[in-house]
Motif scaffolding. Structure first.
Motif, short mmCIF file in Angstrom:
data_model
loop_
_atom_site.label_atom_id
_atom_site.label_comp_id
_atom_site.label_asym_id
_atom_site.label_seq_id
_atom_site.Cartn_x
_atom_site.Cartn_y
_atom_site.Cartn_z
N HIS A 32 0.73 5.37 0.56
CA HIS A 32 0.01 6.62 0.83
C HIS A 32 0.98 7.77 0.58
O HIS A 32 1.94 7.96 1.34
CB HIS A 32 -0.48 6.66 2.28
CG HIS A 32 -1.79 5.96 2.49
ND1 HIS A 32 -1.91 4.59 2.44
CD2 HIS A 32 -3.04 6.45 2.75
CE1 HIS A 32 -3.19 4.27 2.67
NE2 HIS A 32 -3.89 5.36 2.86
N PHE A 63 0.88 -1.16 0.00
CA PHE A 63 0.00 0.00 0.00
C PHE A 63 0.92 1.22 0.00
O PHE A 63 1.96 1.22 0.69
CB PHE A 63 -0.82 -0.01 1.30
CG PHE A 63 -2.23 0.51 1.19
CD1 PHE A 63 -2.74 1.03 0.01
CD2 PHE A 63 -3.07 0.47 2.32
CE1 PHE A 63 -4.06 1.48 -0.05
CE2 PHE A 63 -4.39 0.91 2.25
CZ PHE A 63 -4.88 1.43 1.07
N TRP A 103 -0.38 6.39 8.02
CA TRP A 103 -0.38 5.98 6.60
C TRP A 103 0.50 6.94 5.79
O TRP A 103 1.40 6.53 5.08
CB TRP A 103 -1.81 5.97 6.06
CG TRP A 103 -2.71 5.02 6.79
CD1 TRP A 103 -3.57 5.33 7.81
CD2 TRP A 103 -2.84 3.59 6.58
NE1 TRP A 103 -4.22 4.18 8.23
CE2 TRP A 103 -3.80 3.13 7.50
CE3 TRP A 103 -2.24 2.69 5.71
CZ2 TRP A 103 -4.17 1.77 7.56
CZ3 TRP A 103 -2.62 1.35 5.76
CH2 TRP A 103 -3.57 0.89 6.69
N HIS A 112 -6.25 10.90 -2.32
CA HIS A 112 -6.70 10.68 -0.94
C HIS A 112 -7.73 11.75 -0.59
O HIS A 112 -8.22 12.47 -1.46
CB HIS A 112 -5.50 10.64 0.02
CG HIS A 112 -5.79 9.90 1.28
ND1 HIS A 112 -6.22 10.53 2.43
CD2 HIS A 112 -5.78 8.56 1.58
CE1 HIS A 112 -6.45 9.61 3.37
NE2 HIS A 112 -6.19 8.41 2.88
N HIS A 113 -8.08 11.85 0.70
CA HIS A 113 -9.18 12.75 1.09
C HIS A 113 -8.86 14.23 0.85
O HIS A 113 -9.78 15.06 0.84
CB HIS A 113 -9.55 12.56 2.56
CG HIS A 113 -9.80 11.15 2.99
ND1 HIS A 113 -10.31 10.19 2.16
CD2 HIS A 113 -9.60 10.53 4.19
CE1 HIS A 113 -10.42 9.05 2.84
NE2 HIS A 113 -9.98 9.23 4.06
C1 JFZ Z 1 -9.12 5.25 5.90
C2 JFZ Z 1 -8.49 6.59 5.63
O1 JFZ Z 1 -9.23 7.61 6.24
C3 JFZ Z 1 -7.05 6.59 6.10
O2 JFZ Z 1 -6.46 7.85 5.88
C4 JFZ Z 1 -6.30 5.51 5.35
O3 JFZ Z 1 -6.29 5.82 3.96
C5 JFZ Z 1 -6.96 4.17 5.60
C6 JFZ Z 1 -6.35 3.06 4.78
O4 JFZ Z 1 -8.37 4.21 5.31
O5 JFZ Z 1 -9.30 5.11 7.28
C7 JFZ Z 1 -10.13 4.17 7.79
C8 JFZ Z 1 -11.09 3.54 7.04
C9 JFZ Z 1 -11.85 2.52 7.61
C10 JFZ Z 1 -11.66 2.17 8.93
C11 JFZ Z 1 -10.72 2.82 9.69
C12 JFZ Z 1 -9.95 3.82 9.11
N1 JFZ Z 1 -12.39 1.12 9.49
O6 JFZ Z 1 -13.22 0.50 8.78
O7 JFZ Z 1 -12.17 0.77 10.67
#
Ligand code: JFZ
Length: 339
Positions: free
Chosen positions: A18, A16, A277, A88-89
């Motif tokens: 980021h 992965f 991340w 990303h966001h």
């Molecule tokens: C998300 C994103 O907000 C974060 O920045 C990162 O990219 C991650 C891989 O994914 O964050 C999450 C999404 C889902 C959960 C927790 C964090 N979840 O389902 O517990």
């Protein structure tokens, strides 16, 4: 579906990545250490105004980025696929996009489409490439949604109370520039065209990795899901919109399921090597090499995939700890496959 899932089920291990403008801030805004969450969230946690955040892109110049090196590091670690944040966001597209000038080619001095280079390197080295795309949350392109977080999760600002009251009134937004379009407009003008670009301009796309369905509607989810026909072999996850769009794979985050939790569906644990991340200078909570190898064994033995994260530095190099851990995993694999 079995035919489509074949490579993924055999892969077991992926990288992965980021990476974006947030790497430039690396967890610090105006000398304030971010208090909570991953460093890729700094714009939201610290409520950075849109125009101000955009200034950081003008410093984004990853001269050490080398797609072939990245792919080789993944390959040498035994990884079979890479999933990178195409957007990303923070809404920043790491690729040339006609749908928004908030992209790496038009908004940075670097001016290169890193996804193009990564796609070419993956093709050359026989690595599968997938894209993470934040379909709903987008804090820069107008109309995108924003998960509600309070200012004190960023840093303790003298103006926190006023900012929190504003976000409460404005569905998580903190800057009027975020609300000059509707969510439906954002989907039609940014999300849909950008996903189309990703599925058209980069050759074979192995995975589309959706994330955080904040404010997603069925209508928006259907439009995005329909685009996947552009890549008939693509594999997608369960984060487009819950619960009616289960995708192909479940995505337990930062944890490895117990045997009793497994239900026969395909799953992939995504995990950080430290506590963030996106790259963060102050995060030294690195998992040991032994832990990473044990996690991989644990996951593989239960039939899942391990998507292990790297948060590259703003200059385009991987953090030294990540490089060394990847090498250790690769050495372990080599020793144990020759035995
Ligand atoms: C998300 C994103 O907000 C974060 O920045 C990162 O990219 C991650 C891989 O994914 O964050 C999450 C999404 C889902 C959960 C927790 C964090 N979840 O389902 O517990």
């Amino acid at each position: 579906k079995d035919e489509r899932m074949k490579w993924w089920r055999e892969a077991r291990f992926g990288m992965f990545i980021h990476w974006g403008v947030y790497a430039q801030l690396a967890g610090v805004y105006k000398d304030h250490e971010q208090l909570r969450g991953g460093a890729e969230w700094i714009m939201n946690r610290s409520k950075i105004p849109v125009a101000e955040y955009r200034e950081y892109a003008k410093q984004f110049n990853p001269v050490k980025f080398n797609a072939n090196d990245w792919v080789k590091m993944a390959k040498d670690a035994g990884m079979k696929y890479i999933v990178i944040t195409a957007k990303h966001h923070d809404g920043f597209a790491m690729f040339k996009s006609a749908a928004s000038s908030w992209n790496i080619v038009d908004a940075t001095p670097y001016g290169r489409d890193i996804l193009k280079e990564l796609a070419a390197a993956c093709k050359k080295q026989g690595m599968k490439l997938g894209f993470y795309y934040s379909q709903a949350q987008d804090w820069n392109n107008p109309g995108g949604s924003a998960a509600r977080k309070v200012m004190s999760e960023g840093w303790l600002n003298p103006d926190s109370a006023r900012i929190d009251a504003y976000t409460k009134e404005h569905n998580g937004h903190w800057d009027p520039a975020q609300e000059t379009a509707s969510f439906a407009d954002y989907i039609d003008k940014v999300s849909v065209p950008q996903v189309k670009e990703l599925l058209t301009n980069y050759g074979d796309v192995a995975v589309l990795w959706w994330d955080t369905p904040t404010n997603m509607t069925d209508d928006a989810a259907l439009k995005l899901q329909n685009l996947l026909k552009l890549q008939p072999q693509i594999i997608t996850n369960d984060r487009l919109k819950r619960p009616n769009f289960p995708g192909d794979t479940k995505t337990p985050e930062q944890k490895i399921p117990n045997l009793s939790e497994l239900d026969g569906l395909d799953w992939e644990t995504c995990m950080t090597m430290n506590g963030t991340w996106g790259f963060r200078t102050s995060d030294n909570k690195w998992k040991s090499k032994e832990t990473l190898i044990r996690n991989l064994c644990d996951i593989a033995s239960k039939g899942g995939n391990y998507l292990l994260n790297v948060g590259p530095k703003p200059d385009g190099a991987f953090p030294q700890q990540s490089i060394e851990s990847l090498q250790a995993i690769g050495n372990w694999m080599k020793v144990n496959s020759e035995a």
